[in-house]
Scaffold this motif. Sequence first.
Motif, PDB file in Angstrom:
ATOM      1  N   ASP A   1     -23.218 -51.185  53.062  1.00 36.11           N
ATOM      2  CA  ASP A   1     -25.390 -52.065  53.627  1.00 36.11           C
ATOM      3  C   ASP A   1     -24.844 -51.749  55.460  1.00 36.11           C
ATOM      4  O   ASP A   1     -25.567 -50.172  55.504  1.00 36.11           O
ATOM      5  CB  ASP A   1     -25.870 -52.414  53.024  1.00 36.11           C
ATOM      6  CG  ASP A   1     -25.845 -52.585  51.832  1.00 36.11           C
ATOM      7  OD1 ASP A   1     -26.564 -51.724  51.514  1.00 36.11           O
ATOM      8  OD2 ASP A   1     -26.659 -54.073  51.216  1.00 36.11           O
ATOM      9  N   ARG A   2     -24.245 -52.097  55.837  1.00 38.92           N
ATOM     10  CA  ARG A   2     -23.469 -51.923  57.349  1.00 38.92           C
ATOM     11  C   ARG A   2     -23.090 -50.738  57.320  1.00 38.92           C
ATOM     12  O   ARG A   2     -23.522 -49.213  57.989  1.00 38.92           O
ATOM     13  CB  ARG A   2     -23.092 -53.414  57.948  1.00 38.92           C
ATOM     14  CG  ARG A   2     -24.010 -54.468  57.705  1.00 38.92           C
ATOM     15  CD  ARG A   2     -23.014 -55.246  59.203  1.00 38.92           C
ATOM     16  NE  ARG A   2     -21.529 -55.648  58.665  1.00 38.92           N
ATOM     17  CZ  ARG A   2     -21.819 -56.795  58.058  1.00 38.92           C
ATOM     18  NH1 ARG A   2     -21.870 -57.613  57.151  1.00 38.92           N
ATOM     19  NH2 ARG A   2     -20.413 -56.988  57.752  1.00 38.92           N
ATOM     20  N   ARG A   3     -22.082 -49.964  56.927  1.00 39.90           N
ATOM     21  CA  ARG A   3     -21.317 -48.958  57.063  1.00 39.90           C
ATOM     22  C   ARG A   3     -22.356 -47.645  56.378  1.00 39.90           C
ATOM     23  O   ARG A   3     -22.763 -46.555  57.412  1.00 39.90           O
ATOM     24  CB  ARG A   3     -20.242 -48.798  55.868  1.00 39.90           C
ATOM     25  CG  ARG A   3     -19.037 -49.308  56.457  1.00 39.90           C
ATOM     26  CD  ARG A   3     -18.030 -49.320  55.641  1.00 39.90           C
ATOM     27  NE  ARG A   3     -17.433 -47.392  55.424  1.00 39.90           N
ATOM     28  CZ  ARG A   3     -16.985 -47.567  55.192  1.00 39.90           C
ATOM     29  NH1 ARG A   3     -15.574 -47.964  53.834  1.00 39.90           N
ATOM     30  NH2 ARG A   3     -16.234 -45.796  55.201  1.00 39.90           N
ATOM     31  N   ARG A   4     -23.582 -47.752  55.898  1.00 39.85           N
ATOM     32  CA  ARG A   4     -24.638 -46.734  55.466  1.00 39.85           C
ATOM     33  C   ARG A   4     -24.985 -46.372  56.295  1.00 39.85           C
ATOM     34  O   ARG A   4     -25.562 -45.480  57.009  1.00 39.85           O
ATOM     35  CB  ARG A   4     -25.600 -47.339  54.230  1.00 39.85           C
ATOM     36  CG  ARG A   4     -25.907 -45.985  53.732  1.00 39.85           C
ATOM     37  CD  ARG A   4     -26.402 -46.302  51.718  1.00 39.85           C
ATOM     38  NE  ARG A   4     -25.926 -46.343  50.947  1.00 39.85           N
ATOM     39  CZ  ARG A   4     -25.055 -45.365  50.422  1.00 39.85           C
ATOM     40  NH1 ARG A   4     -25.538 -44.059  50.931  1.00 39.85           N
ATOM     41  NH2 ARG A   4     -24.098 -45.619  50.042  1.00 39.85           N
ATOM     42  N   LYS A   5     -25.567 -47.400  57.084  1.00 42.40           N
ATOM     43  CA  LYS A   5     -27.055 -47.577  58.328  1.00 42.40           C
ATOM     44  C   LYS A   5     -26.334 -46.649  59.871  1.00 42.40           C
ATOM     45  O   LYS A   5     -26.853 -45.212  60.173  1.00 42.40           O
ATOM     46  CB  LYS A   5     -27.383 -48.431  58.919  1.00 42.40           C
ATOM     47  CG  LYS A   5     -27.537 -49.596  58.041  1.00 42.40           C
ATOM     48  CD  LYS A   5     -28.463 -50.919  57.810  1.00 42.40           C
ATOM     49  CE  LYS A   5     -29.456 -52.165  57.900  1.00 42.40           C
ATOM     50  NZ  LYS A   5     -29.616 -53.018  58.008  1.00 42.40           N
ATOM     51  N   VAL A   6     -24.690 -46.743  59.752  1.00 47.60           N
ATOM     52  CA  VAL A   6     -24.300 -45.614  60.887  1.00 47.60           C
ATOM     53  C   VAL A   6     -23.367 -44.621  60.879  1.00 47.60           C
ATOM     54  O   VAL A   6     -23.314 -43.942  61.749  1.00 47.60           O
ATOM     55  CB  VAL A   6     -23.340 -46.947  61.661  1.00 47.60           C
ATOM     56  CG1 VAL A   6     -24.306 -48.197  62.036  1.00 47.60           C
ATOM     57  CG2 VAL A   6     -22.268 -47.649  60.460  1.00 47.60           C
ATOM     58  N   SER A   7     -22.928 -44.507  59.398  1.00 45.81           N
ATOM     59  CA  SER A   7     -22.346 -43.522  58.979  1.00 45.81           C
ATOM     60  C   SER A   7     -23.481 -42.383  59.068  1.00 45.81           C
ATOM     61  O   SER A   7     -23.861 -42.289  57.891  1.00 45.81           O
ATOM     62  CB  SER A   7     -21.347 -43.993  57.842  1.00 45.81           C
ATOM     63  OG  SER A   7     -20.510 -43.130  57.460  1.00 45.81           O
ATOM     64  N   PRO A   8     -22.983 -41.060  59.242  1.00 42.97           N
ATOM     65  CA  PRO A   8     -23.249 -39.716  58.812  1.00 42.97           C
ATOM     66  C   PRO A   8     -22.752 -39.010  57.825  1.00 42.97           C
ATOM     67  O   PRO A   8     -23.582 -38.302  56.739  1.00 42.97           O
ATOM     68  CB  PRO A   8     -23.141 -38.638  60.262  1.00 42.97           C
ATOM     69  CG  PRO A   8     -22.161 -39.131  60.566  1.00 42.97           C
ATOM     70  CD  PRO A   8     -21.840 -41.356  61.014  1.00 42.97           C
ATOM     71  N   SER A   9     -21.213 -39.343  57.491  1.00 45.59           N
ATOM     72  CA  SER A   9     -21.339 -39.077  55.903  1.00 45.59           C
ATOM     73  C   SER A   9     -20.801 -40.137  55.306  1.00 45.59           C
ATOM     74  O   SER A   9     -19.491 -40.513  55.436  1.00 45.59           O
ATOM     75  CB  SER A   9     -20.468 -37.942  55.956  1.00 45.59           C
ATOM     76  OG  SER A   9     -21.115 -36.659  56.676  1.00 45.59           O
ATOM     77  N   PRO A  10     -21.462 -41.508  55.071  1.00 44.28           N
ATOM     78  CA  PRO A  10     -21.105 -42.129  54.059  1.00 44.28           C
ATOM     79  C   PRO A  10     -19.436 -41.744  52.711  1.00 44.28           C
ATOM     80  O   PRO A  10     -19.887 -41.097  52.325  1.00 44.28           O
ATOM     81  CB  PRO A  10     -21.689 -42.544  53.311  1.00 44.28           C
ATOM     82  CG  PRO A  10     -22.943 -41.885  53.060  1.00 44.28           C
ATOM     83  CD  PRO A  10     -22.984 -41.207  54.566  1.00 44.28           C
TER      84      PRO A  10
END
Length: 449
Positions: free
Chosen positions: A62-71
């Motif tokens: 969930d944290r990665r999805r908030k900051v990653s433009p290409s998860p």
Amino acid sequence: MSDIDITRLTLTDARNALAQGDFSAVELLYAVYRRIEATEPSIHAFVENYPREGLAQAEVADRRRKVSPSPPPLLGIPIGVKDIFDIAGKTTLCGSELRAGCDVAVRDSDAVHALRRAGAVLHGKTVTQELAAGVLSPPARNPWDISRIPGGSSGGSAASVAVGGCLGALGSDTGGSIRIPASVTGTVGLKPTYGRLSTRGVFPLSASLDTVGPITRTVADAAALYLVLAGREAEIDAVERKLTAEEEPSLKGARIGVLTSFFNERIQPDVAAAFQDAASALRDLGAEVVECDWPHAPAARAAALLISRVESAAVHAEAIRDTPDLIGEDVRFRLEIGAMTSGITYVRARQTREAVKQSIAALYREHELTAIVAPTTAATALSADDPVVRWTDGVEESAGAALTRFTMPWNATGQPVISAPCGFDEDGLPIGLSFVGRPDEELELCNLA
């Protein structure tokens, strides 16, 4: 957020919902855990769950999805792992007393590493038949009827996918161990081309045949997991769009082989009827269905059987000699037969394998086949207490013989095969249909399926 119906959610649906913010990875994992808690007392699909580690992985997702433009493509998706695949820090017990007290794995298997790199939440190990050698997978049961087997040896993986304990799972296939469980649990199982996916970190049964692959709810889900395992994540979105497009499907231009003789012998009537209905559906979609015979199918089955027996005996030679009492009776008998098989017989089996690979390739060329279709198994899920097929002529066939009869020839040839649901028998049990392709045409098979 509305409640997540994990019994109907597919991996592809979950990927899209997570991307759109319909729910979080943590919420998805909690839905999975609630389902596991409700079903495990009767299904027994898991050897072990890792709720603390799973939650930590979901929170990171969930944290990665908030900051990653290409998860990554599987970010936050709960995936089950058959308990012959190493997960770093966890034991790999292989359903066997031989492995009791073994050290934890020091690194992930390559397949698990691929899933982890793609963002999957690895929340538990699924049940395997002892040493991945068989089709029963106790104590796991079939979600469609808990008095029935889930197939094997990847039975826990298939049962967990079918019941909603994960959105996809790793399996392995040496004689049918992905396709058989998929067939009898109403899921999709993909056995890729032999040798294309790494088996490093997977406890071996027969190195010449062992193949890693996914079990999922839909063909699109299977394609996505396959592409992750193959290191081809960049293709997932385009393949998903193609496989989930809403336009009228068409198989115009496809030539589909229907094999006579071997694949029509000793088959339950409901399975035969479902197969004929599937062949008719392929015609209705525009495919040209071509009847043809492959007289070397029995030889292909025999070659795979002998190779598997001898190589598995070599893997467990020390255990056969020193601790045979720690091996179940059926598996021990299988290993002992392999140990007694001569080197000459093994070499001839390897030679036969090469011959049948050439013969099936010639059949595809002669008839210009796109693929072959066949029933995945001759029978639906058998009783766990009495796993025997009794045919109308009085012949009894064990589960191992009956369920691998149509799958094992394709292990000898090494071709990619996908099993997808094609109906139900009179007891409401799923029936599987196999699409058999040319080497390295996994995505073409997915499109057909």
